[in-house]
Design an enzyme around this catalytic site. Structure first.
Site, PDB file in Angstrom:
ATOM      1  N   TRP A 173       0.851  -1.181   0.000  1.00 39.38           N
ATOM      2  CA  TRP A 173       0.000   0.000   0.000  1.00 39.38           C
ATOM      3  C   TRP A 173       0.902   1.251   0.000  1.00 39.38           C
ATOM      4  CZ3 TRP A 173      -0.386   3.840   3.790  1.00 39.38           C
ATOM      5  CH2 TRP A 173      -1.354   4.822   3.514  1.00 39.38           C
ATOM      6  N   ASP A 339     -15.584  12.455  -2.704  1.00 39.85           N
ATOM      7  CA  ASP A 339     -15.050  11.155  -2.286  1.00 39.85           C
ATOM      8  C   ASP A 339     -15.936  10.547  -1.210  1.00 39.85           C
ATOM      9  OD1 ASP A 339     -12.755   9.190  -1.162  1.00 39.85           O
ATOM     10  OD2 ASP A 339     -12.152   9.887  -3.140  1.00 39.85           O
ATOM     11  N   ARG A 416     -10.315  -2.203   8.382  1.00 41.70           N
ATOM     12  CA  ARG A 416     -10.912  -0.871   8.248  1.00 41.70           C
ATOM     13  C   ARG A 416     -12.395  -0.935   8.642  1.00 41.70           C
ATOM     14  NH1 ARG A 416     -11.749   3.516   3.488  1.00 41.70           N
ATOM     15  NH2 ARG A 416     -10.482   5.151   4.353  1.00 41.70           N
ATOM     16  N   LYS A 449     -15.957   6.688  -8.880  1.00 41.70           N
ATOM     17  CA  LYS A 449     -14.697   6.107  -8.388  1.00 41.70           C
ATOM     18  C   LYS A 449     -15.087   4.880  -7.566  1.00 41.70           C
ATOM     19  CE  LYS A 449     -10.877   7.196  -5.194  1.00 41.70           C
ATOM     20  NZ  LYS A 449     -10.282   8.252  -4.382  1.00 41.70           N
ATOM     21  N   TRP A 450     -14.735   3.704  -8.055  1.00 40.85           N
ATOM     22  CA  TRP A 450     -15.180   2.430  -7.462  1.00 40.85           C
ATOM     23  C   TRP A 450     -14.016   1.874  -6.641  1.00 40.85           C
ATOM     24  CZ3 TRP A 450     -19.579  -0.702  -9.560  1.00 40.85           C
ATOM     25  CH2 TRP A 450     -19.700  -1.941  -8.930  1.00 40.85           C
ATOM     26  N   ASP A 451     -14.193   1.887  -5.337  1.00 43.86           N
ATOM     27  CA  ASP A 451     -13.093   1.514  -4.439  1.00 43.86           C
ATOM     28  C   ASP A 451     -13.263   0.091  -3.901  1.00 43.86           C
ATOM     29  OD1 ASP A 451     -10.768   1.919  -2.947  1.00 43.86           O
ATOM     30  OD2 ASP A 451     -11.399   3.883  -2.244  1.00 43.86           O
ATOM     31  N   ASN A 453     -11.502  -1.642  -0.437  1.00 44.59           N
ATOM     32  CA  ASN A 453     -10.509  -1.285   0.574  1.00 44.59           C
ATOM     33  C   ASN A 453     -10.112  -2.371   1.559  1.00 44.59           C
ATOM     34  OD1 ASN A 453      -9.469   1.320   0.140  1.00 44.59           O
ATOM     35  ND2 ASN A 453     -11.470   2.180   0.551  1.00 44.59           N
ATOM     36  N   CYS A 497     -10.251   1.771  -8.122  1.00 50.05           N
ATOM     37  CA  CYS A 497      -9.387   2.121  -6.994  1.00 50.05           C
ATOM     38  C   CYS A 497      -9.444   0.976  -6.007  1.00 50.05           C
ATOM     39  CB  CYS A 497      -9.913   3.408  -6.352  1.00 50.05           C
ATOM     40  SG  CYS A 497      -9.041   3.894  -4.858  1.00 50.05           S
ATOM     41  N   ASP A 519      -2.331   5.634  -3.230  1.00 48.28           N
ATOM     42  CA  ASP A 519      -2.731   6.630  -2.231  1.00 48.28           C
ATOM     43  C   ASP A 519      -1.560   7.548  -1.885  1.00 48.28           C
ATOM     44  OD1 ASP A 519      -5.383   6.035  -1.947  1.00 48.28           O
ATOM     45  OD2 ASP A 519      -5.137   4.731  -0.212  1.00 48.28           O
TER      46      ASP A 519
HETATM   47  C1  GLA Z   1      -9.190   4.612  -0.323  1.00 46.43           C
HETATM   48  C2  GLA Z   1      -8.821   5.401  -1.557  1.00 46.43           C
HETATM   49  C3  GLA Z   1      -8.712   6.861  -1.234  1.00 46.43           C
HETATM   50  C4  GLA Z   1     -10.020   7.341  -0.653  1.00 46.43           C
HETATM   51  C5  GLA Z   1     -10.390   6.506   0.566  1.00 46.43           C
HETATM   52  C6  GLA Z   1     -11.767   6.861   1.080  1.00 46.43           C
HETATM   53  O1  GLA Z   1      -8.176   4.556   0.588  1.00 46.43           O
HETATM   54  O2  GLA Z   1      -7.626   4.923  -2.113  1.00 46.43           O
HETATM   55  O3  GLA Z   1      -8.395   7.609  -2.385  1.00 46.43           O
HETATM   56  O4  GLA Z   1     -11.015   7.253  -1.636  1.00 46.43           O
HETATM   57  O5  GLA Z   1     -10.379   5.119   0.258  1.00 46.43           O
HETATM   58  O6  GLA Z   1     -12.132   6.136   2.184  1.00 46.43           O
END
Ligand code: GLA
Length: 712
Positions: A173, A339, A416, A449-451, A453, A497, A519
């Site tokens: 990361w 975001d 998280r 923006k499709w994340d 995490n 993402c 990030d």
């Molecule tokens: C991830 C993304 C960041 C942001 C956060 C929001 O870490 O990489 O750019 O969007 O989530 O929680």
């Protein structure tokens, strides 16, 4: 184009500069013949007629020579295919027939009588990139399910060479896609992901160069998987020195599938490229391939975006976003993205994921009024989502605790504070489709923006007789959802993402418009990350933001707007700083940089990339060429006392032409730029510069100006 030999058992596929050839023996063994420079059919036939190696008691005559080594029989290499059914394991196939599919695809069909399994191996040339994949069909008339324990996409065979060097893009990361090269010794090098997503740890790509290639010279083989879940690529140097690369979806025993009679599965594509133009030529061919065949609408340039994540975190409101949007519009930003934290009870990372309706305290009228404001400012409007995840503290989880991946009676691991929804389940996919479709229909959203995490940890699926298939089926569920949303909302662009660059691969790039590279927005760290990323992927998809100085993330580095902008201008430029704290002078400077970026953007995003000097601590530079336009971006991390910054030698120019530089006013001769270089004038610490050059119609305009800039 497919050419077939007189024996009907030798096939040759050719691209503009390369060829790929294979043949079937009279025992139906499928052997590799050639992957390298373009050859004629007669050459392939001569290779096919070469004597087989002598049989040796402790070595297989097939190892290192087969196109797709199956489990069983006289083989000791890693099998690409491992199947079990009715108590029998392994595969023994007979050749059925070959066919030509759409786009000149070569399809070779085989059948295993014991399992009733049909295996089809496919080969397709896209320029000089060979796309390979396999399809497995349970064609048995009985009731026996087959268990596919492993089905790789392809095995690649390299020619005999004295030395092989192995390159990989490893990371973590905030430090993704870092390039390392090391000697390939005997045995297996295995890279992959056991995490359910592509992973920050390795891009699904390997590169092998023979006998010491350089940036612009030498023979380079590279392979990339089009898959966004767990995966494995093994590079094997066999006892006799031969090298094979085998790869596909799934790690270890994940990715297993149950294949009931009448059903089929297709592996993801494993793409391979041979080049004799060094690492740079290899990258340019990968970039051109992705722009032509993978990335949607790749001939359109991507807009400059603003994203408030680093500036505001979870503490957002409509009023604050409006204020940021106004500042962003003044800079010339074209796309404003809200975001995290606009939805549900998402005021921290502890709650709300899964509830995709605007937070009524923060956005009392929903997202519409903010979207309208952004549109009125002349920008497009985007939002962040993380659809595959749920917080335990959410309405969705309270209603459907069984929708997350879990094993009955075992702990549900949180990262998280979130759990992973099981997208292999149809009800979960349908729910997400309804939520996301309503979201995109309900507000004028232009960008998502499709994340993603967190990794998979408890990949269980209670009630499913073959829960192992979750690993692959989740990824197919993700793809299906994205494909369906894109089809229903064709004007909406998508970004992939995953905590930065945790889901970057050819599979996701086929259905997204750009990716979040990392990030880590530190402009110096980024040079190394972007250098690695550029080995395979083009600037057209590489999102890069200018953020605050001192960097608010981890290292607090102080750098000029100039350095930050020129670093981010190497990809798809974005701004991510707290614009309410930028001074009027900083905003005016930023506006100029954005304007400059828009001018060079077609060359950067759509042109050919030349890496002039690598970011190894000293001065570094990249160059883009598109038609008559040339852009050079140069950076100097630190200058030693008394040490002049060396000129950078340009590439890809016409030596007989002259080039005018819009930034210095100088006119250069192509031959001089190629051989002696361009003086950048960089000095001090963290300096950077942009040079715009245009080829002139008439070389006599060139006064000669080796100098360009006065020596520092
Ligand atoms: C991830 C993304 C960041 C942001 C956060 C929001 O870490 O990489 O750019 O969007 O989530 O929680």
């Amino acid at each position: 184009m497919i050419e077939i030999g007189a024996d009907d058992r030798t096939w040759l596929l050719s691209g503009p500069t390369s060829s790929y050839a294979l043949r079937l023996t009279d025992r139906d063994e499928l052997l590799h013949l050639h992957w390298g420079p373009r050859i004629a059919l007669a050459d392939a036939e001569a290779l096919a007629a070469a004597p087989t190696p002598p049989e040796r008691p402790f070595e297989s005559w097939l190892d290192g020579r087969e196109e797709y080594p199956v489990e069983g029989g006289p083989r000791f290499v890693r099998p690409a295919l491992s199947v079990r059914g009715g108590g029998v394991r392994g595969t023994e196939w007979r050749f059925l027939r070959w066919a030509e599919g759409a786009d000149g695809e070569l399809q070779l069909h085989f059948t295993d009588a014991v399992h009733g399994l049909q295996v089809t191996l496919s080969y397709r040339m896209r320029g000089d990139v060979v796309e390979r994949y396999a399809v497995l069909l349970n064609a048995s008339t009985g009731a026996t399910d087959l268990e596919v324990l492993r089905a790789d996409s392809a095995t690649w065979t390299l020619p005999p060479r004295e030395r092989w060097r192995f390159s990989q893009l490893h990371g973590r990361w905030a430090a993704e896609s870092r390039l390392v090269r090391s000697e390939l010794t005997y045995g297996e090098r295995v890279i992959g992901s056991r995490r359910g997503h592509t992973g920050h740890q390795h891009l699904p790509w390997v590169e092998l160069d023979a006998d010491g290639a350089t940036e612009e010279h030498g023979e380079v083989y590279s392979c990339a998987l089009a898959w966004s879940g767990s995966w494995r690529i093994s590079v094997h140097r066999l006892p006799d020195g031969a090298v094979q690369i085998t790869g596909g979806s799934g790690h270890d025993d994940s990715g297993q599938e149950l294949l009931p009679p009448g059903t089929a599965i297709a592996t993801p594509v494993f793409a391979g490229l041979w080049s004799d133009s060094g690492f740079g030529g290899t990258s340019r061919t990968w970039h051109a391939y992705q722009r032509a065949h993978v990335i949607p609408d790749a001939d359109e340039v991507r807009p400059v975006l603003y994203n408030s994540w680093e500036a505001t975190g979870f503490d957002i409101s409509e009023e604050q976003q409006r204020a940021l949007a106004e500042r962003a519009a003044e800079l010339g930003v074209e796309l404003f993205v809200v975001d995290d934290a606009w939805f549900g009870a998402r005021v921290s990372d502890r709650a709300g994921l899964g509830d995709w309706t605007p937070n009524p305290d923060r956005f009392p009228g929903g997202l519409g009024p903010l979207a309208d404001h952004v549109h009125a400012l002349g920008m497009r409007f985007g939002i962040w989502v993380e659809p595959e995840m749920v917080n335990a503290d959410s309405d969705l989880y309270r209603a459907h605790p069984d929708w997350v991946q879990h094993h009955p009676g075992r702990a549900r691991t949180e990262f998280r504070n979130q759990l992973v929804l099981n997208l292999a389940r149809e009800d979960v996919r349908n729910h997400l489709w309804e939520q996301l479709d309503a979201l995109l229909t309900g507000a004028p959203v232009d960008y998502v923006k499709w994340d993603f995490n967190r990794c998979f940890t408890d990949a269980g699926w209670p009630g499913e007789p073959y829960p192992q298939r979750l690993w692959d089926a989740h990824v197919h569920g993700f793809y299906d959802l994205l494909d369906r949303l894109r089809a229903a909302h064709p004007t909406v662009a998508f970004e992939s993402c995953s905590g930065g660059g945790g889901r970057v691969d050819l599979g996701v790039l086929a259905r997204t418009d750009q990716v979040w590279t990392s990030d880590n927005t530190d402009p110096l760290d980024r040079l190394a990350i972007q250098h690695g990323f550029s080995q395979i992927h083009p600037a057209r998809v590489m999102a890069a933001w200018v953020t605050d100085s001192p960097n608010t993330q981890l290292n607090g580095r102080v750098s000029s707007l100039r350095f930050r902008f020129v670093s981010a201008m190497a990809g798809v430029l974005g701004v991510g700083g707290d614009l309410t704290r930028w001074s009027a002078a900083e905003r005016a400077e930023a506006r100029d940089w954005v304007e400059l970026y828009k001018e060079i953007r077609p060359v950067v995003q759509l042109g050919d990339l030349y890496r002039l000097r690598d970011p190894d601590g000293g001065p570094c530079a990249v160059q883009y060429v598109r038609g008559d336009d040339v852009v050079v971006l140069a950076w100097l991390p630190a200058q030693a006392y008394g040490q002049e910054t060396p000129p950078v030698r340009l590439r890809g120019l016409d030596p007989a032409a002259a080039y005018a530089c819009a930034d210095t006013g100088a006119v250069h001769r192509g031959a001089v730029l190629l051989h002696h270089g361009l003086r950048t004038g960089l000095r001090g610490d963290l300096d950077a510069a942009v040079f715009r050059l245009r080829r002139l119609a008439d070389v006599t305009d060139a006064a000669d100006a080796y100098s360009g800039l006065a020596q520092s």
